[in-house]
Design an enzyme around this catalytic site. Structure first.
Site, PDB file in Angstrom:
ATOM      1  N   GLU A  66       0.761  -1.464  -0.094  1.00  0.00           N
ATOM      2  CA  GLU A  66      -0.163  -0.196  -0.357  1.00  0.00           C
ATOM      3  C   GLU A  66       1.091   1.152   0.516  1.00  0.00           C
ATOM      4  O   GLU A  66       2.050   1.413   0.786  1.00  0.00           O
ATOM      5  CB  GLU A  66      -0.459   0.448   1.122  1.00  0.00           C
ATOM      6  CG  GLU A  66      -1.475   0.816   1.265  1.00  0.00           C
ATOM      7  CD  GLU A  66      -2.826   1.225   2.277  1.00  0.00           C
ATOM      8  OE1 GLU A  66      -2.667   0.665   3.132  1.00  0.00           O
ATOM      9  OE2 GLU A  66      -3.978   2.452   2.889  1.00  0.00           O
ATOM     10  N   LYS A 111       4.324   1.243   9.270  1.00  0.00           N
ATOM     11  CA  LYS A 111       5.163   2.189   8.523  1.00  0.00           C
ATOM     12  C   LYS A 111       4.159   3.276   9.976  1.00  0.00           C
ATOM     13  O   LYS A 111       4.540   4.188   9.578  1.00  0.00           O
ATOM     14  CB  LYS A 111       4.012   2.043   7.168  1.00  0.00           C
ATOM     15  CG  LYS A 111       5.117   1.013   6.453  1.00  0.00           C
ATOM     16  CD  LYS A 111       3.862   1.304   4.859  1.00  0.00           C
ATOM     17  CE  LYS A 111       3.238   0.326   5.240  1.00  0.00           C
ATOM     18  NZ  LYS A 111       2.727  -0.457   3.122  1.00  0.00           N
ATOM     19  N   ARG A 159       5.096 -12.555   9.925  1.00  0.00           N
ATOM     20  CA  ARG A 159       5.986 -11.209   9.611  1.00  0.00           C
ATOM     21  C   ARG A 159       6.905 -11.307  10.486  1.00  0.00           C
ATOM     22  O   ARG A 159       7.111 -11.898  11.239  1.00  0.00           O
ATOM     23  CB  ARG A 159       4.838 -10.275  10.859  1.00  0.00           C
ATOM     24  CG  ARG A 159       4.168  -9.509   9.909  1.00  0.00           C
ATOM     25  CD  ARG A 159       3.790  -8.453  10.766  1.00  0.00           C
ATOM     26  NE  ARG A 159       3.417  -7.084  10.548  1.00  0.00           N
ATOM     27  CZ  ARG A 159       3.001  -6.059   9.472  1.00  0.00           C
ATOM     28  NH1 ARG A 159       1.727  -6.794   8.807  1.00  0.00           N
ATOM     29  NH2 ARG A 159       2.977  -5.506   9.001  1.00  0.00           N
TER      30      ARG A 159
HETATM   31  P1  ATP Z   1       2.636  -1.966   7.542  1.00  0.00           P
HETATM   32  O1  ATP Z   1       1.840  -2.556   8.354  1.00  0.00           O
HETATM   33  O2  ATP Z   1       4.455  -1.595   7.908  1.00  0.00           O
HETATM   34  O3  ATP Z   1       1.917  -0.853   7.350  1.00  0.00           O
HETATM   35  P2  ATP Z   1       1.351  -3.582   5.696  1.00  0.00           P
HETATM   36  O4  ATP Z   1       0.919  -5.127   5.680  1.00  0.00           O
HETATM   37  O5  ATP Z   1       0.349  -2.669   6.444  1.00  0.00           O
HETATM   38  O6  ATP Z   1       2.002  -2.995   6.253  1.00  0.00           O
HETATM   39  P3  ATP Z   1       1.679  -3.753   3.132  1.00  0.00           P
HETATM   40  O7  ATP Z   1       2.120  -2.236   2.377  1.00  0.00           O
HETATM   41  O8  ATP Z   1       0.169  -3.911   3.048  1.00  0.00           O
HETATM   42  O9  ATP Z   1       2.233  -3.074   4.519  1.00  0.00           O
HETATM   43  O10 ATP Z   1       2.533  -4.786   2.243  1.00  0.00           O
HETATM   44  C1  ATP Z   1       2.410  -5.433   1.516  1.00  0.00           C
HETATM   45  C2  ATP Z   1       3.321  -6.260   1.374  1.00  0.00           C
HETATM   46  O11 ATP Z   1       5.024  -6.724   2.503  1.00  0.00           O
HETATM   47  C3  ATP Z   1       2.137  -7.512   2.281  1.00  0.00           C
HETATM   48  O12 ATP Z   1       2.330  -8.611   1.425  1.00  0.00           O
HETATM   49  C4  ATP Z   1       2.559  -7.106   3.460  1.00  0.00           C
HETATM   50  O13 ATP Z   1       1.931  -8.187   3.933  1.00  0.00           O
HETATM   51  C5  ATP Z   1       4.057  -8.039   3.445  1.00  0.00           C
HETATM   52  N1  ATP Z   1       4.349  -6.989   4.645  1.00  0.00           N
HETATM   53  C6  ATP Z   1       4.676  -6.075   5.634  1.00  0.00           C
HETATM   54  N2  ATP Z   1       5.299  -5.667   6.600  1.00  0.00           N
HETATM   55  C7  ATP Z   1       5.363  -7.314   6.837  1.00  0.00           C
HETATM   56  C8  ATP Z   1       7.174  -7.431   7.621  1.00  0.00           C
HETATM   57  N3  ATP Z   1       6.741  -7.325   8.594  1.00  0.00           N
HETATM   58  N4  ATP Z   1       7.103  -9.448   7.545  1.00  0.00           N
HETATM   59  C9  ATP Z   1       6.812  -9.488   5.636  1.00  0.00           C
HETATM   60  N5  ATP Z   1       5.951  -8.704   5.091  1.00  0.00           N
HETATM   61  C10 ATP Z   1       5.840  -7.504   5.596  1.00  0.00           C
HETATM   62 MG    MG Z   2      -1.318  -1.890   5.663  1.00  0.00          MG
END
Ligand code: ATP
Ligand code: MG
Length: 562
Positions: A38, A272, A262
């Site tokens: 995102e 983020k 994660r």
């Molecule tokens: P955040 O909570 O840091 O914003 P998010 O999951 O909302 O992370 P996205 O941009 O939606 O962030 O994630 C893009 C991809 O990266 C998704 O498939 C997500 O599952 C993966 N991802 C995000 N954070 C992690 C992590 N800490 N470990 C492994 N994969 C991750």
């Molecule tokens: Mg997200």
């Protein structure tokens, strides 16, 4: 922690095995994955894990991997983030087969929502958000049906069209899937599919004022792209039945969602949202501050894409939650920088040395190898003269037992140079030693004494007349607590390390004024360093990437992996 003690590169994992089985049995013809960030912030090392996994699986099975921006929430998203994400994915060395935006599918998603309404599988609910929350029930109690649940299909269709046309305020109504208000899985209790948001989208502008929810947009975006394996993090496990419900109830392909743990890293926070707070509140200099766990921060700190990829491979992919010791990341970085870095000398905290028996106005060049084991790095000439700088910590006026470096009456070896003996010191008004009075032994060039006498220690130095001044940023961990979320007062920001950045006014070999700024460096005895992006040949700035001491191996020996 799940980090294996002796991790194999490219370790097998349950996802690889599952994909291999699907390919073998013919369930899947052509493997297709995607990385779906995102664009609401910069990528962090957790995303690197997902990138390495998704692109790795695709290339291993001769498939494809798309980069797809999951841009369904206009309020938090921005093109700045889109651009930075593309940069970071490229820098990591991943090449997407196609680039898509979930917003490309807004029209398609709308049509499918209409189809679900027509089939009696979705309805417009005019309850308030509070009412919807109350009617949803909780873990112990089933929910109750909304009074709008059984409204005529025609009514929902008409309202949905008017929602799209912008006739209603935010919060006035939503589109919900009609599934089961008593379902044991809360996500299945008539989840929201669309809400009204009068917000300008960074790509679609004001074309839309209704936006699809993640749970609706995601499976269908996967389906549009014929994704076969939709890899996501564990918190979406409970959403899988809903993911399947949407793809099963629409005329689309059937991707399979698979969850993995994660990545969390000790001494840092990873979401983020929290990283954004650090930036906004000025705790760091920006998203690319070298202390940040972001990809761009690590890049600015001199970490390499190879090291990050190797780290991601090593930690493997597991099904239970994973906090990895940051020392393992540093270990991977050190390992790569050891091969990659040119060796040079820099005196970080300078102390002046005057060599009284070296002729005034004279200087000479001493030859030094640029790498201890890899001859392809070549050699360079280092100027040497009457006045030098050495590291303050290499001298003590009254040395304790086991301190073998310089002290009055002591002799040490200068790296690539001569033996140096200290006779006297000069102090300032405050009584601090500001200069050493020394002599050198001209017979010891290259570090060997003809009489066979030895020195226990070799110290680094730079010639005062030739050295270049440089700003050196010594970065340490951003948080002092292993898990900042466990801060005793419940406030993770109180765990910030007040000493995470030390700024030094240093002196470096003149050679550093001539190097390409992408050169990775080892300042001998002091650590690995890189040129900061703000560095110029006239005003050098270096960042410490990582120290020389490998704490990972010590941790392993102590069995500190919980
Ligand atoms: P955040 O909570 O840091 O914003 P998010 O999951 O909302 O992370 P996205 O941009 O939606 O962030 O994630 C893009 C991809 O990266 C998704 O498939 C997500 O599952 C993966 N991802 C995000 N954070 C992690 C992590 N800490 N470990 C492994 N994969 C991750
Ligand atoms: Mg997200």
């Amino acid at each position: 922690m799940n980090t294996p003690a002796a991790p194999a590169e490219n370790a097998s994992n349950f996802i690889r095995e599952l994909v291999a089985e699907h390919v073998q049995t013919g369930k899947v013809q052509k493997v297709a994955t995607r990385f779906p960030p995102e664009p609401n912030g910069y990528l962090h090392i957790g995303h690197a894990k997902s990138i390495v996994l998704n692109f790795g699986i695709a290339s291993e099975f001769g498939g494809t991997c798309n980069l797809r921006f999951d841009d369904t929430d206009p309020v938090k998203e921005d093109v700045e983030y889109v651009d930075s994400i593309m940069d970071d994915v490229r820098w990591l060395g991943a090449q997407w087969d196609a680039l898509y935006y979930a917003s490309d599918y807004f029209e398609k998603l709308y049509e499918w929502a209409v189809l679900l309404i027509k089939e009696g599988k979705a309805y417009i609910d005019e309850s308030t958000p509070e009412q919807i929350r109350e009617m949803r029930g909780n873990f112990y109690n089933p929910g109750v049906n909304s009074p709008y649940r059984d409204r005529p299909i025609e009514e929902s269709l008409a309202l949905f069209a008017r929602m799209r046309a912008g006739e209603f305020e935010e919060g006035k109504m939503v589109l919900r899937a009609k599934i089961d208000m008593a379902h044991p899985n809360m996500n299945m209790r008539d989840p929201l599919m669309y809400r009204i948001k009068h917000a300008t989208h960074h790509r679609t502008g004001d074309a839309w004022c209704i936006y699809p929810m993640y749970d609706y947009a995601h499976p269908l975006s996967d389906a549009v792209e014929d994704i076969t394996h939709s890899l996501c993090t564990l918190e979406f496990e409970d959403h899988r039945p809903l993911y399947d419900w949407f793809v099963d109830n629409l005329p689309v392909s059937k991707p399979q969602q698979i969850e993995f743990a994660r990545l969390n890293l000790s001494y840092t926070v990873m979401s983020k949202r929290r990283l954004l707070q650090l930036v906004k509140e000025g705790h760091v200099a920006g998203w690319d501050d070298p202390r940040m766990p972001t990809i761009c921060g690590m890049r600015r700190r001199g970490y390499t894409p190879e090291a990050l990829r190797r780290f991601c491979e090593r930690i493997g992919v597991a099904k239970n939650s994973q906090t990895v010791e940051v020392e393992l990341l540093e270990h991977a970085v050190r390992e790569h920088l050891n091969d990659l870095s040119m060796r040079v000398m820099a005196v970080l905290r300078p102390l002046k040395v005057v060599i009284e028996n070296y002729p005034e106005g004279q200087s000479e060049l001493l030859e030094a190898p640029n790498h201890p084991t890899d001859a392809s790095f070549g050699v360079r000439q280092i100027p040497f003269g009457r006045e030098l700088y050495i590291e303050q910590s290499d001298f003590m006026l009254e040395p304790p037992p086991k301190f073998y470096r310089l002290a009055p009456g002591r002799e040490v070896r200068l790296r690539y140079g001569y033996f140096l003996k200290c006779h006297d010191v000069v102090k300032n008004d405050a009584g601090e030693v500001v200069e050493l009075r020394c002599t050198y032994d001209p017979e010891t060039k290259g570090g060997k004494a003809p009489d066979g006498r030895r020195s226990k220690v070799t110290i680094h130095w730079v010639s005062a007349a030739h050295a270049l001044p440089a700003k050196v940023r010594m970065y340490d961990r951003l948080f002092s607590l292993k898990d900042p979320m466990e801060a005793p007062d419940g406030e993770w920001k109180s765990a910030l390390n007040p000493n995470s950045l030390e700024l030094l006014e240093s002196f470096v070999e003149p050679e550093l004024g001539t190097l390409d700024p992408s050169t990775h460096l080892q300042f001998e005895r002091m650590g690995y360093f890189c040129f900061d992006k703000d560095s110029t040949p006239e005003a050098l700035v270096f960042n410490r990437s990582v120290s020389l001491r490998d704490e990972w191996e010590a941790l392993q020996k102590r069995g500190a992996t919980k």
